[in-house]
Design a protein around this motif. Sequence first.
Motif, PDB file in Angstrom:
ATOM      1  N   ARG A   1       0.852  -1.190   0.000  1.00  0.00           N
ATOM      2  CA  ARG A   1       0.000   0.000   0.000  1.00  0.00           C
ATOM      3  C   ARG A   1       0.885   1.237   0.000  1.00  0.00           C
ATOM      4  NH1 ARG A   1      -3.670  -0.762   4.395  1.00  0.00           N
ATOM      5  NH2 ARG A   1      -2.076   0.139   5.751  1.00  0.00           N
ATOM      6  N   ASP A   2       0.428   2.263  -0.692  1.00  0.00           N
ATOM      7  CA  ASP A   2       1.147   3.542  -0.734  1.00  0.00           C
ATOM      8  C   ASP A   2       2.584   3.380  -1.226  1.00  0.00           C
ATOM      9  OD1 ASP A   2      -1.138   4.760   0.318  1.00  0.00           O
ATOM     10  OD2 ASP A   2      -0.474   4.423   2.372  1.00  0.00           O
ATOM     11  N   GLY A   3       2.773   2.522  -2.237  1.00  0.00           N
ATOM     12  CA  GLY A   3       4.097   2.382  -2.829  1.00  0.00           C
ATOM     13  C   GLY A   3       5.078   1.569  -2.016  1.00  0.00           C
ATOM     14  N   ARG A   4       4.597   0.835  -1.015  1.00  0.00           N
ATOM     15  CA  ARG A   4       5.483  -0.004  -0.194  1.00  0.00           C
ATOM     16  C   ARG A   4       4.931  -1.410  -0.093  1.00  0.00           C
ATOM     17  NH1 ARG A   4       7.501   1.962   5.490  1.00  0.00           N
ATOM     18  NH2 ARG A   4       8.661   0.025   5.124  1.00  0.00           N
ATOM     19  N   ILE A   5       5.820  -2.377   0.038  1.00  0.00           N
ATOM     20  CA  ILE A   5       5.422  -3.744   0.327  1.00  0.00           C
ATOM     21  C   ILE A   5       5.373  -3.894   1.842  1.00  0.00           C
ATOM     22  CG2 ILE A   5       6.055  -6.174   0.148  1.00  0.00           C
ATOM     23  CD1 ILE A   5       7.355  -5.580  -2.507  1.00  0.00           C
TER      24      ILE A   5
END
Length: 204
Positions: free
Chosen positions: A55-59
């Motif tokens: 989510r939000d560009g992170r794993i």
Amino acid sequence: WYSMRIRPYKTAENKIDGAVISWIEVTGMKEALNETSMRHRFLFERNMAGVFYGRDGRILDCNGALARILGYSSPEELLQEEKLDAIFTAEDQKQLYNRLRKGQSLDNEQIAIRRKDGSQAWLVVSAAMMEDGGTAGIAIDITSQVKAERQLSGLSKYLMKAADDRRRVLARELHDLVGSQMGGLSAKLAALPRKKGIGEKTRK
């Protein structure tokens, strides 16, 4: 295991005059939930395919298979990455996110990525957006297959070019051979004594 429920006890005048406490045994339900959770965790961790949630560009969560595919030593190391820019380009992330946000799931999408060491890899990814706005999916490494297909394609082009070049050489050699033989035949014909034609007078 018990589930406890507390409700206020009200009098006929609708005044709170105590509490009603009820207990419900949920041992079986708890054990079943734990078993289900353990099975899911087992499948998550032992899956040969990479499994992830982000989510939000992170794993935010992944299994060991995904970490290995991306060139990391462990899931913990991969989860320390602040952004996915080193793996996916910002443009690729934006395109994929927009598709998921519109309700379009990714089904067996072939995606090119960069491993930790900078080498290129190809994945087949299936993913969907969850109710909380996160993305869950699986990824299968097809780098070996893609490289093999490209090598096979290159070999096929090489063989086709070699065959075409060979045909040109043979055609040129055949042309030269026929030309040489025709030239020799013409010379032989020219050297033969000519016969007198019909009506030609014999010189006395």
